[in-house]
Design a protein around this motif. Sequence first.
Motif, PDB file in Angstrom:
ATOM      1  N   GLN A   3      41.688  49.709  42.977  1.00  0.00           N
ATOM      2  CA  GLN A   3      42.174  49.047  41.771  1.00  0.00           C
ATOM      3  C   GLN A   3      42.581  47.595  42.027  1.00  0.00           C
ATOM      4  OE1 GLN A   3      41.981  51.400  39.506  1.00  0.00           O
ATOM      5  NE2 GLN A   3      42.721  50.414  37.668  1.00  0.00           N
ATOM      6  N   LYS A   4      43.301  47.342  43.122  1.00  0.00           N
ATOM      7  CA  LYS A   4      43.762  45.996  43.429  1.00  0.00           C
ATOM      8  C   LYS A   4      42.586  45.053  43.639  1.00  0.00           C
ATOM      9  CE  LYS A   4      46.635  43.367  46.658  1.00  0.00           C
ATOM     10  NZ  LYS A   4      47.469  43.425  47.881  1.00  0.00           N
ATOM     11  N   ASN A   5      41.572  45.525  44.313  1.00  0.00           N
ATOM     12  CA  ASN A   5      40.391  44.694  44.551  1.00  0.00           C
ATOM     13  C   ASN A   5      39.665  44.371  43.252  1.00  0.00           C
ATOM     14  OD1 ASN A   5      40.946  44.726  47.257  1.00  0.00           O
ATOM     15  ND2 ASN A   5      39.496  46.368  47.741  1.00  0.00           N
ATOM     16  N   LEU A   6      39.641  45.331  42.302  1.00  0.00           N
ATOM     17  CA  LEU A   6      39.021  45.088  41.001  1.00  0.00           C
ATOM     18  C   LEU A   6      39.743  43.965  40.265  1.00  0.00           C
ATOM     19  CD1 LEU A   6      38.247  48.686  39.652  1.00  0.00           C
ATOM     20  CD2 LEU A   6      36.584  46.887  40.117  1.00  0.00           C
ATOM     21  N   ASP A   7      41.072  44.010  40.253  1.00  0.00           N
ATOM     22  CA  ASP A   7      41.852  42.980  39.570  1.00  0.00           C
ATOM     23  C   ASP A   7      41.639  41.610  40.214  1.00  0.00           C
ATOM     24  OD1 ASP A   7      42.789  44.968  37.977  1.00  0.00           O
ATOM     25  OD2 ASP A   7      44.773  45.097  38.895  1.00  0.00           O
ATOM     26  N   GLU A   8      41.606  41.562  41.525  1.00  0.00           N
ATOM     27  CA  GLU A   8      41.388  40.297  42.230  1.00  0.00           C
ATOM     28  C   GLU A   8      40.010  39.728  41.917  1.00  0.00           C
ATOM     29  OE1 GLU A   8      42.073  41.248  46.296  1.00  0.00           O
ATOM     30  OE2 GLU A   8      44.270  41.072  46.139  1.00  0.00           O
ATOM     31  N   LEU A   9      39.022  40.614  41.792  1.00  0.00           N
ATOM     32  CA  LEU A   9      37.664  40.174  41.472  1.00  0.00           C
ATOM     33  C   LEU A   9      37.608  39.572  40.068  1.00  0.00           C
ATOM     34  CD1 LEU A   9      34.643  40.030  42.183  1.00  0.00           C
ATOM     35  CD2 LEU A   9      34.404  42.349  41.280  1.00  0.00           C
ATOM     36  N   VAL A  10      38.284  40.210  39.111  1.00  0.00           N
ATOM     37  CA  VAL A  10      38.325  39.712  37.732  1.00  0.00           C
ATOM     38  C   VAL A  10      38.974  38.334  37.683  1.00  0.00           C
ATOM     39  CG1 VAL A  10      39.375  40.064  35.460  1.00  0.00           C
ATOM     40  CG2 VAL A  10      38.297  41.977  36.628  1.00  0.00           C
ATOM     41  N   LEU A  11      40.111  38.194  38.331  1.00  0.00           N
ATOM     42  CA  LEU A  11      40.824  36.911  38.324  1.00  0.00           C
ATOM     43  C   LEU A  11      40.001  35.814  38.997  1.00  0.00           C
ATOM     44  CD1 LEU A  11      44.460  38.096  39.107  1.00  0.00           C
ATOM     45  CD2 LEU A  11      43.532  37.307  36.922  1.00  0.00           C
ATOM     46  N   LYS A  12      39.268  36.173  40.026  1.00  0.00           N
ATOM     47  CA  LYS A  12      38.410  35.200  40.713  1.00  0.00           C
ATOM     48  C   LYS A  12      37.315  34.699  39.777  1.00  0.00           C
ATOM     49  CE  LYS A  12      37.063  32.977  44.448  1.00  0.00           C
ATOM     50  NZ  LYS A  12      37.896  31.915  45.046  1.00  0.00           N
ATOM     51  N   GLU A  13      36.720  35.619  39.011  1.00  0.00           N
ATOM     52  CA  GLU A  13      35.662  35.240  38.073  1.00  0.00           C
ATOM     53  C   GLU A  13      36.199  34.353  36.947  1.00  0.00           C
ATOM     54  OE1 GLU A  13      32.288  35.929  37.949  1.00  0.00           O
ATOM     55  OE2 GLU A  13      32.560  36.576  40.020  1.00  0.00           O
ATOM     56  N   LEU A  14      37.456  34.559  36.581  1.00  0.00           N
ATOM     57  CA  LEU A  14      38.033  33.831  35.454  1.00  0.00           C
ATOM     58  C   LEU A  14      38.750  32.548  35.858  1.00  0.00           C
ATOM     59  CD1 LEU A  14      39.476  36.863  33.455  1.00  0.00           C
ATOM     60  CD2 LEU A  14      37.393  35.586  32.970  1.00  0.00           C
ATOM     61  N   GLU A  15      38.771  32.257  37.129  1.00  0.00           N
ATOM     62  CA  GLU A  15      39.443  31.062  37.645  1.00  0.00           C
ATOM     63  C   GLU A  15      39.002  29.767  36.975  1.00  0.00           C
ATOM     64  OE1 GLU A  15      39.284  30.194  41.912  1.00  0.00           O
ATOM     65  OE2 GLU A  15      40.932  31.591  42.187  1.00  0.00           O
ATOM     66  N   PRO A  16      37.674  29.576  36.706  1.00  0.00           N
ATOM     67  CA  PRO A  16      37.232  28.317  36.085  1.00  0.00           C
ATOM     68  C   PRO A  16      37.859  28.044  34.722  1.00  0.00           C
ATOM     69  CG  PRO A  16      35.371  29.486  37.044  1.00  0.00           C
ATOM     70  CD  PRO A  16      36.524  30.427  37.100  1.00  0.00           C
ATOM     71  N   LEU A  17      38.406  29.064  34.051  1.00  0.00           N
ATOM     72  CA  LEU A  17      39.029  28.850  32.750  1.00  0.00           C
ATOM     73  C   LEU A  17      40.347  28.089  32.869  1.00  0.00           C
ATOM     74  CD1 LEU A  17      38.390  32.324  31.062  1.00  0.00           C
ATOM     75  CD2 LEU A  17      37.132  30.198  30.711  1.00  0.00           C
TER      76      LEU A  17
END
Length: 240
Positions: A3-17
């Motif tokens: 679960q933690k890795n999933l959240d980190e992946l999402v935040l990484k993808e959304l960083e450019p925003l």
Amino acid sequence: MKQKNLDELVLKELEPLNMDCHFLISPSATRGGGLALLWRSDVDLQVLTSKQNFINTSVTFKETSSFSTFVYGSPEIPHRQGVWNLLSDISLNRDNAWFLTGDFNEIIYNSEKSGGRERPESSFGAFRTLLSACDLFDLKHSGNFLSWRGRRNNLLVHCRLDRALANSSWSDLFPNARSYYLRFESFDHRPLLSTFDSKSKKPTRLFRYDRRLHHNPDIKVLVEEIWFADTHLTVSENIR
């Protein structure tokens, strides 16, 4: 994947925003989904409640407050009614301005889909009941509202799964709000952009011309004097 890795992946993808704050609901292990809500620090957003299928918030920006709920309707029909029931419960004590948006995984009419088999009218009943009971209406929108595309039984299907809804109080607060369905990119959903504007625009009055005045010489002189008094005015400003 943990679960933690999933959240980190999402935040990484959304960083450019480049958003300051976030609230995540991780995907369900059995049904997928998940929600990511991001906002700027100048927006006072408070998460009131959250479930697997929605994030319910209060939002204050520039001294204007309202409620906003961000929705991911269940992709499985048996679980969909449960989501509608929870949203209905929220509405029971909510007379103030309320905005909802997201992927509802449901449509209201057969006209909101293209391709595949036509659905029976009875299949729309639960979602229609939710909207009626909660005083919810679609925002005015532009673009192609068939927001999702995919294949069902080897047929290409397009559906309006994504929408922006508001109750009457919210529409009064943001009379010029509008949604825009953008073009498909690399995802199977069109992005849905909603804009708010709390400033009421003055209604445009209809210009009427009385033909009986056409041959009146005094009226002609009066119009010419006013028309040429200020040459910087536009046509619309002159005929006010």
